[in-house]
Design a protein around this motif. Structure first.
Motif, PDB file in Angstrom:
ATOM      1  N   MET A  30       6.854   5.481 -10.648  1.00  0.00           N
ATOM      2  CA  MET A  30       6.588   4.362  -9.728  1.00  0.00           C
ATOM      3  C   MET A  30       6.886   3.053 -10.432  1.00  0.00           C
ATOM      4  N   LYS A  31       7.512   2.119  -9.713  1.00  0.00           N
ATOM      5  CA  LYS A  31       7.788   0.817 -10.282  1.00  0.00           C
ATOM      6  C   LYS A  31       6.483   0.095 -10.575  1.00  0.00           C
ATOM      7  N   SER A  32       6.566  -0.881 -11.485  1.00  0.00           N
ATOM      8  CA  SER A  32       5.405  -1.724 -11.721  1.00  0.00           C
ATOM      9  C   SER A  32       4.952  -2.313 -10.401  1.00  0.00           C
ATOM     10  N   THR A  33       3.628  -2.299 -10.168  1.00  0.00           N
ATOM     11  CA  THR A  33       3.128  -2.775  -8.885  1.00  0.00           C
ATOM     12  C   THR A  33       3.412  -4.254  -8.676  1.00  0.00           C
ATOM     13  N   GLN A  34       3.672  -5.005  -9.765  1.00  0.00           N
ATOM     14  CA  GLN A  34       4.010  -6.415  -9.604  1.00  0.00           C
ATOM     15  C   GLN A  34       5.366  -6.590  -8.920  1.00  0.00           C
ATOM     16  N   LEU A  35       6.222  -5.551  -8.964  1.00  0.00           N
ATOM     17  CA  LEU A  35       7.562  -5.656  -8.409  1.00  0.00           C
ATOM     18  C   LEU A  35       7.641  -5.136  -6.981  1.00  0.00           C
ATOM     19  N   LEU A  36       6.543  -4.610  -6.453  1.00  0.00           N
ATOM     20  CA  LEU A  36       6.555  -4.019  -5.129  1.00  0.00           C
ATOM     21  C   LEU A  36       6.271  -5.053  -4.048  1.00  0.00           C
ATOM     22  N   ARG A  37       6.868  -4.823  -2.872  1.00  0.00           N
ATOM     23  CA  ARG A  37       6.533  -5.627  -1.707  1.00  0.00           C
ATOM     24  C   ARG A  37       5.079  -5.361  -1.331  1.00  0.00           C
ATOM     25  N   PRO A  38       4.426  -6.295  -0.582  1.00  0.00           N
ATOM     26  CA  PRO A  38       3.013  -6.105  -0.235  1.00  0.00           C
ATOM     27  C   PRO A  38       2.713  -4.754   0.409  1.00  0.00           C
ATOM     28  N   ALA A  39       3.556  -4.325   1.355  1.00  0.00           N
ATOM     29  CA  ALA A  39       3.300  -3.043   2.019  1.00  0.00           C
ATOM     30  C   ALA A  39       3.467  -1.877   1.052  1.00  0.00           C
ATOM     31  N   GLN A  40       4.442  -1.982   0.140  1.00  0.00           N
ATOM     32  CA  GLN A  40       4.636  -0.920  -0.847  1.00  0.00           C
ATOM     33  C   GLN A  40       3.461  -0.860  -1.816  1.00  0.00           C
ATOM     34  N   HIS A  41       2.989  -2.034  -2.225  1.00  0.00           N
ATOM     35  CA  HIS A  41       1.837  -2.079  -3.124  1.00  0.00           C
ATOM     36  C   HIS A  41       0.605  -1.494  -2.433  1.00  0.00           C
ATOM     37  N   THR A  42       0.440  -1.805  -1.155  1.00  0.00           N
ATOM     38  CA  THR A  42      -0.680  -1.258  -0.389  1.00  0.00           C
ATOM     39  C   THR A  42      -0.569   0.258  -0.286  1.00  0.00           C
ATOM     40  N   GLU A  43       0.647   0.734  -0.029  1.00  0.00           N
ATOM     41  CA  GLU A  43       0.861   2.179   0.046  1.00  0.00           C
ATOM     42  C   GLU A  43       0.500   2.836  -1.286  1.00  0.00           C
ATOM     43  N   TYR A  44       0.905   2.211  -2.380  1.00  0.00           N
ATOM     44  CA  TYR A  44       0.585   2.742  -3.708  1.00  0.00           C
ATOM     45  C   TYR A  44      -0.931   2.827  -3.897  1.00  0.00           C
ATOM     46  N   GLN A  45      -1.645   1.786  -3.494  1.00  0.00           N
ATOM     47  CA  GLN A  45      -3.102   1.784  -3.637  1.00  0.00           C
ATOM     48  C   GLN A  45      -3.741   2.894  -2.801  1.00  0.00           C
ATOM     49  N   LEU A  46      -3.260   3.053  -1.573  1.00  0.00           N
ATOM     50  CA  LEU A  46      -3.834   4.065  -0.690  1.00  0.00           C
ATOM     51  C   LEU A  46      -3.517   5.480  -1.178  1.00  0.00           C
ATOM     52  N   LEU A  47      -2.287   5.684  -1.640  1.00  0.00           N
ATOM     53  CA  LEU A  47      -1.932   6.999  -2.176  1.00  0.00           C
ATOM     54  C   LEU A  47      -2.777   7.329  -3.400  1.00  0.00           C
ATOM     55  N   THR A  48      -2.986   6.335  -4.242  1.00  0.00           N
ATOM     56  CA  THR A  48      -3.828   6.549  -5.416  1.00  0.00           C
ATOM     57  C   THR A  48      -5.240   6.944  -4.999  1.00  0.00           C
ATOM     58  N   SER A  49      -5.751   6.300  -3.952  1.00  0.00           N
ATOM     59  CA  SER A  49      -7.109   6.619  -3.495  1.00  0.00           C
ATOM     60  C   SER A  49      -7.195   8.029  -2.915  1.00  0.00           C
ATOM     61  N   ILE A  50      -6.085   8.527  -2.370  1.00  0.00           N
ATOM     62  CA  ILE A  50      -6.060   9.907  -1.868  1.00  0.00           C
ATOM     63  C   ILE A  50      -5.990  10.887  -3.034  1.00  0.00           C
ATOM     64  N   LEU A  51      -5.104  10.604  -3.978  1.00  0.00           N
ATOM     65  CA  LEU A  51      -4.885  11.535  -5.080  1.00  0.00           C
ATOM     66  C   LEU A  51      -6.048  11.562  -6.067  1.00  0.00           C
ATOM     67  N   ASN A  52      -6.772  10.452  -6.194  1.00  0.00           N
ATOM     68  CA  ASN A  52      -7.896  10.460  -7.141  1.00  0.00           C
ATOM     69  C   ASN A  52      -9.207  10.906  -6.493  1.00  0.00           C
ATOM     70  N   GLY A  53      -9.135  11.270  -5.197  1.00  0.00           N
ATOM     71  CA  GLY A  53     -10.306  11.821  -4.529  1.00  0.00           C
ATOM     72  C   GLY A  53     -11.190  10.815  -3.837  1.00  0.00           C
ATOM     73  N   THR A  54     -10.849   9.528  -3.895  1.00  0.00           N
ATOM     74  CA  THR A  54     -11.639   8.534  -3.171  1.00  0.00           C
ATOM     75  C   THR A  54     -11.605   8.815  -1.672  1.00  0.00           C
ATOM     76  N   HIS A  55     -10.421   9.166  -1.179  1.00  0.00           N
ATOM     77  CA  HIS A  55     -10.254   9.570   0.221  1.00  0.00           C
ATOM     78  C   HIS A  55      -9.605  10.955   0.223  1.00  0.00           C
ATOM     79  N   PRO A  56     -10.390  12.011   0.079  1.00  0.00           N
ATOM     80  CA  PRO A  56      -9.828  13.359  -0.047  1.00  0.00           C
ATOM     81  C   PRO A  56      -9.267  13.879   1.275  1.00  0.00           C
ATOM     82  N   PRO A  57      -8.464  14.935   1.227  1.00  0.00           N
ATOM     83  CA  PRO A  57      -7.952  15.551   2.455  1.00  0.00           C
ATOM     84  C   PRO A  57      -9.092  15.907   3.408  1.00  0.00           C
ATOM     85  N   GLY A  58      -8.884  15.598   4.684  1.00  0.00           N
ATOM     86  CA  GLY A  58      -9.892  15.879   5.691  1.00  0.00           C
ATOM     87  C   GLY A  58     -10.829  14.721   5.962  1.00  0.00           C
TER      88      GLY A  58
END
Length: 228
Positions: A1-29
């Motif tokens: 993944m590119k440095s988050t400083q280089l991402l567009r706002p929506a891409q950075h948001t997507e990165y944050q949300l994906l991280t929250s899914i993968l780290n279990g903050t928002h688990p499947p279901g």
């Protein structure tokens, strides 16, 4: 993944949300917070959040239903091949078994792909393989050479779907290959593999091409298990 400083706002948001899914903050279901709360929590505008959510929905991470909560999907069951690229961009959350799963898939696919390519484009494969003697004896050089060989096999197999599949493994391979080729015996084994593969392609022996690729893929799996 590119440095988050280089991402567009929506891409950075997507990165944050994906991280929250993968780290279990928002688990499947689970359900994501409502749009207003989530936008406030992330410090973004609602249009930016909607763009990120739509991108994630298209890839299969979430299900958006009008008038209902946005649900997190079970990506292992509901996801497609395209998720491999995203998962590989989050190596800190990538289950250890995924590398072995990748190697198992490669063991099934690549030998036959190599056999097809050896019949259709032997000169192209041999031209690439001839360069192995000039390789620097380091992990980066071997990783790049080996990846380009796999791409050539898929490209010249005659079936464009194989190239699409291999492309989806790109980030995963680049995550694991440097660690693998950091081992001296892995580089030595690969050198022997390239030499044998060249002989069998030159001899127009498809069965031996398939067999040597299968043997090399199986050996790589054994070596990776020993690493872990």
């Amino acid at each position: 993944m590119k440095s988050t400083q280089l991402l567009r706002p929506a891409q950075h948001t997507e990165y944050q949300l994906l991280t929250s899914i993968l780290n279990g903050t928002h688990p499947p279901g689970s359900a994501l917070p409502n749009e207003r709360s989530l936008a406030m929590h992330l410090g973004i505008t609602r249009p930016t959040l909607r763009e990120a959510l739509q991108r994630m929905a298209r890839e299969g991470w979430i299900t958006i239903q009008h008038g209902k909560a946005t649900m997190v999907n079970d990506y292992a069951l509901d996801g497609g091949m395209g998720m491999l690229t995203t998962l590989s961009a989050h190596p800190e959350f990538l289950p250890a078994a995924y590398i072995l799963h990748f190697l198992e898939v490669r063991l099934v696919l690549l030998p036959e792909v190599a056999g097809m390519a050896a019949e259709k484009a032997p000169e192209t494969l041999l031209r690439h393989l001839s360069r192995h003697e000039q390789l620097n004896d380091d992990k980066e050089s071997f990783a790049e050479f080996d990846w380009q060989l796999q791409l050539l096999m898929a490209t010249h197999s005659g079936n464009p779907i194989f190239r699409l599949i291999v492309n989806d493994f790109s980030q995963l391979f680049k995550t694991m290959a440097p660690a693998y080729f950091a081992m001296d015996d892995a580089r030595r084994a690969s050198t022997g593999y390239y030499q044998a593969l060249s002989r069998f392609i030159t001899g127009n022996d498809r069965e031996k091409v398939v067999a040597i690729v299968r043997s090399a893929m199986r050996d790589a799996m054994v070596r990776w298990k020993q690493m872990k």
